[in-house]
Scaffold this motif. Sequence first.
Motif, PDB file in Angstrom:
ATOM      1  N   GLN A 152     -13.796 -18.973 -31.888  1.00  0.00           N
ATOM      2  CA  GLN A 152     -12.814 -17.977 -31.467  1.00  0.00           C
ATOM      3  C   GLN A 152     -13.384 -16.560 -31.591  1.00  0.00           C
ATOM      4  N   TYR A 153     -14.145 -16.326 -32.653  1.00  0.00           N
ATOM      5  CA  TYR A 153     -14.775 -15.016 -32.864  1.00  0.00           C
ATOM      6  C   TYR A 153     -15.735 -14.705 -31.716  1.00  0.00           C
ATOM      7  N   LYS A 154     -16.581 -15.667 -31.376  1.00  0.00           N
ATOM      8  CA  LYS A 154     -17.557 -15.465 -30.301  1.00  0.00           C
ATOM      9  C   LYS A 154     -16.864 -15.326 -28.950  1.00  0.00           C
ATOM     10  N   SER A 155     -15.829 -16.106 -28.739  1.00  0.00           N
ATOM     11  CA  SER A 155     -15.104 -16.048 -27.462  1.00  0.00           C
ATOM     12  C   SER A 155     -14.445 -14.686 -27.279  1.00  0.00           C
ATOM     13  N   SER A 156     -13.905 -14.130 -28.346  1.00  0.00           N
ATOM     14  CA  SER A 156     -13.256 -12.822 -28.266  1.00  0.00           C
ATOM     15  C   SER A 156     -14.260 -11.742 -27.891  1.00  0.00           C
ATOM     16  N   LEU A 157     -15.462 -11.822 -28.450  1.00  0.00           N
ATOM     17  CA  LEU A 157     -16.474 -10.806 -28.189  1.00  0.00           C
ATOM     18  C   LEU A 157     -17.236 -11.051 -26.892  1.00  0.00           C
ATOM     19  N   ALA A 158     -16.949 -12.149 -26.212  1.00  0.00           N
ATOM     20  CA  ALA A 158     -17.569 -12.404 -24.909  1.00  0.00           C
ATOM     21  C   ALA A 158     -17.044 -11.436 -23.862  1.00  0.00           C
ATOM     22  N   ASP A 159     -15.853 -10.880 -24.102  1.00  0.00           N
ATOM     23  CA  ASP A 159     -15.271  -9.873 -23.219  1.00  0.00           C
ATOM     24  C   ASP A 159     -15.986  -8.536 -23.477  1.00  0.00           C
TER      25      ASP A 159
ATOM     26  N   LEU B 232      -6.489  -5.342 -25.232  1.00  0.00           N
ATOM     27  CA  LEU B 232      -7.627  -4.954 -26.076  1.00  0.00           C
ATOM     28  C   LEU B 232      -7.224  -4.906 -27.539  1.00  0.00           C
ATOM     29  N   TYR B 233      -6.087  -4.281 -27.829  1.00  0.00           N
ATOM     30  CA  TYR B 233      -5.615  -4.198 -29.219  1.00  0.00           C
ATOM     31  C   TYR B 233      -5.279  -5.584 -29.775  1.00  0.00           C
ATOM     32  N   ASP B 234      -4.727  -6.436 -28.921  1.00  0.00           N
ATOM     33  CA  ASP B 234      -4.417  -7.800 -29.353  1.00  0.00           C
ATOM     34  C   ASP B 234      -5.700  -8.548 -29.722  1.00  0.00           C
ATOM     35  N   SER B 235      -6.753  -8.355 -28.936  1.00  0.00           N
ATOM     36  CA  SER B 235      -8.033  -9.030 -29.193  1.00  0.00           C
ATOM     37  C   SER B 235      -8.664  -8.525 -30.488  1.00  0.00           C
ATOM     38  N   LEU B 236      -8.623  -7.223 -30.701  1.00  0.00           N
ATOM     39  CA  LEU B 236      -9.182  -6.652 -31.932  1.00  0.00           C
ATOM     40  C   LEU B 236      -8.389  -7.113 -33.151  1.00  0.00           C
TER      41      LEU B 236
END
Length: 231
Positions: free
Chosen positions: A82-89, A41-45
Amino acid sequence: MYSQRQHAYAPTPYVPRANLSANINLDEEVKLSATSAERDLYDSLAEIYSIIITLDALEKAYLKDSIPESEYTETCSRLLKQYKSSLADESVAAAFGHLENFKREWDIEAPRATERIRIGLPETTSRQVDPNASADVTLVVNATENFITLLDAIKMGLAGKDTLHPLLVDIIQSVNKVTDKDFDNKGKIIQWLITLNQMRIAQKLDEDQLREFQFEMDQAYYGFKQILKGD
């Protein structure tokens, strides 16, 4: 011989107390997360943070003509994806919250990146490569098919962002390859693109929104056909 200066007081030597000694191993790595899920989670943020900063720098470079349009378009498209893919989670989206809240929490300005994320498309997609060139038949057919595909999806009751947003992106990109002129209700395409872009990936348009969406896309399709006729 100089006489030695006498101190007005007798300094007391500092003797550390045993109960003040550190119990921390200074060679031990400090862990920010207790589980692998938290670490992910921290890596994604952190990745989202870097995307926003990079995107803002890219927009500044493009405005200063410091980067070729082709390179800008490719890089901007990749960053937005990449921004949208990250927030898909869902867990990442919940921790991220709203973009403005995230920026405020981490003290980010990035106004150009904010606007680009709001629109969801590179600046170059709104510009035709050659305004004086006549519309290519293949491009016209492609734009027409994209309109029909979207309208069919709406008639089938498909209301999810994950379905409608990509179809709307295809429309605006294909239309801009045909003409750079405004036509009736073209602005509605951009407005709905922004609306869908700001929704969460699992969100859907309600019945009233879907009816309005269909009506305005019908009008935009008619306006597009009229401009092709030279009206």
